[in-house]
Design an enzyme around this catalytic site. Structure first.
Site, PDB file in Angstrom:
ATOM      1  N   GLY A  48     -76.796  98.315 -56.665  1.00  0.00           N
ATOM      2  CA  GLY A  48     -77.268  99.770 -57.508  1.00  0.00           C
ATOM      3  C   GLY A  48     -78.270 100.259 -57.336  1.00  0.00           C
ATOM      4  O   GLY A  48     -78.871 101.027 -56.177  1.00  0.00           O
ATOM      5  N   GLU A 103     -82.310  98.935 -62.750  1.00  0.00           N
ATOM      6  CA  GLU A 103     -81.262  99.125 -63.047  1.00  0.00           C
ATOM      7  C   GLU A 103     -80.336 100.778 -62.295  1.00  0.00           C
ATOM      8  O   GLU A 103     -81.929 101.256 -62.222  1.00  0.00           O
ATOM      9  CB  GLU A 103     -80.598  99.141 -63.979  1.00  0.00           C
ATOM     10  N   ASP A 104     -80.202 100.973 -61.648  1.00  0.00           N
ATOM     11  CA  ASP A 104     -79.674 102.031 -61.349  1.00  0.00           C
ATOM     12  C   ASP A 104     -79.207 103.355 -62.075  1.00  0.00           C
ATOM     13  O   ASP A 104     -79.267 103.927 -62.167  1.00  0.00           O
ATOM     14  CB  ASP A 104     -78.307 102.089 -59.760  1.00  0.00           C
ATOM     15  N   ASP A 107     -75.035 103.270 -67.990  1.00  0.00           N
ATOM     16  CA  ASP A 107     -73.627 104.792 -68.667  1.00  0.00           C
ATOM     17  C   ASP A 107     -73.373 104.120 -69.745  1.00  0.00           C
ATOM     18  O   ASP A 107     -73.211 104.137 -70.898  1.00  0.00           O
ATOM     19  CB  ASP A 107     -72.243 104.004 -67.146  1.00  0.00           C
ATOM     20  N   LYS A 135     -77.549 107.607 -68.764  1.00  0.00           N
ATOM     21  CA  LYS A 135     -76.370 108.623 -68.900  1.00  0.00           C
ATOM     22  C   LYS A 135     -75.560 108.550 -71.060  1.00  0.00           C
ATOM     23  O   LYS A 135     -74.657 107.537 -70.959  1.00  0.00           O
ATOM     24  CB  LYS A 135     -75.088 108.852 -68.115  1.00  0.00           C
ATOM     25  N   VAL A 157     -72.267 110.139 -60.304  1.00  0.00           N
ATOM     26  CA  VAL A 157     -72.980 110.561 -59.429  1.00  0.00           C
ATOM     27  C   VAL A 157     -73.772 109.446 -58.342  1.00  0.00           C
ATOM     28  O   VAL A 157     -73.140 108.229 -58.563  1.00  0.00           O
ATOM     29  CB  VAL A 157     -74.809 110.499 -59.949  1.00  0.00           C
ATOM     30  N   ASP A 163     -73.421 104.774 -55.658  1.00  0.00           N
ATOM     31  CA  ASP A 163     -71.912 104.309 -55.023  1.00  0.00           C
ATOM     32  C   ASP A 163     -70.716 105.040 -55.475  1.00  0.00           C
ATOM     33  O   ASP A 163     -70.320 105.149 -56.887  1.00  0.00           O
ATOM     34  CB  ASP A 163     -71.580 102.925 -54.421  1.00  0.00           C
ATOM     35  N   ARG A 169     -73.864 105.191 -51.091  1.00  0.00           N
ATOM     36  CA  ARG A 169     -75.508 104.643 -51.281  1.00  0.00           C
ATOM     37  C   ARG A 169     -76.266 104.796 -50.656  1.00  0.00           C
ATOM     38  O   ARG A 169     -77.773 105.184 -50.747  1.00  0.00           O
ATOM     39  CB  ARG A 169     -75.486 102.901 -51.052  1.00  0.00           C
TER      40      ARG A 169
END
Ligand code: XMP
Ligand code: MG
Length: 184
Positions: A48, A103-104, A107, A135, A157, A163, A169
């Site tokens: 990600g 990190e993307d 969560d 998040k 998202v 992805d 992506r």
């Protein structure tokens, strides 16, 4: 605008390319101030991170090095399984290095909680967690980012590296996927 056959699957745009670019530059400026004299090692979490990492390291004009680790916990779904696997391990010694983890999205926190312990066990001098998206509403582990780009609501998202089942992506903005796409 480039042609796209993915736009039809996006419910709404959360952050445009321009908004992302401006925020990433702010983050780069912040990292510069903190790491200018530390020769940090950026550690990107694959897959990600790949677009964010590319932009973040160019927004942070600090003498530094790059490394990647592959982690997986989603198995193509939209919820974390809680079990984190290393799909590609670090390729070098990180002992006594100042790490900037990229990190993307943060969560449930399962991935970064696991990674934080793993990097500490390998002898990192310090770990700074940078995530493009945060998040907090879905957190299961007590872990926070040191620097987060945007706080997002509890929706799945995609885009800008994120992805669904390895697709989307390459969407250049961050958007919410239509629920019918993953409930099919
Ligand atoms: P956890 O739950 O471990 O999640 O904090 C971290 C990893 O899970 C992926 N992830 C997402 N990917 N949209 C995505 O495309 C999302 O809303 C989402 N939530 C979690 C992501 O790869 C992240 O590294
Ligand atoms: Mg990830």
């Amino acid at each position: 605008m480039a042609k796209s056959n993915m736009e039809q699957d996006i419910l709404k745009v959360l952050y445009t390319e321009e908004e992302i670019k401006a925020r990433v530059q702010e983050m780069g400026d912040e990292l510069y101030e903190k790491f200018a004299d530390k020769n940090p090692l950026f550690v990107g979490v694959l897959n990600g991170c790949f677009i964010f990492m590319a932009d973040l390291v160019r927004a942070t004009q600090v003498k530094s090095e790059l490394e990647f680790i592959g982690l997986s916990s989603y198995h193509n779904g939209v919820k974390s399984s809680g079990v984190v696997q290393i799909t590609r391990d670090l390729q070098r010694d990180i002992t006594d290095r100042h790490l900037i983890v990229v990190e993307d999205i943060l969560d449930s926190g399962n991935t970064l909680a696991f990674l934080n312990n793993y990097l500490l066990s390998k002898g990192a001098a310090s770990i700074t967690i940078v995530t493009l998206l945060d998040k907090p509403s879905r957190r299961e582990k007590a872990i926070t980012a040191d620097l987060a780009g945007f706080v997002v609501p509890d929706e799945f998202v995609v885009g800008y590296g994120l992805d669904y089942a390895q697709q989307y992506r390459n969407v250049p903005y961050i958007g919410v996927l239509k629920p019918e796409v993953y409930s099919k």
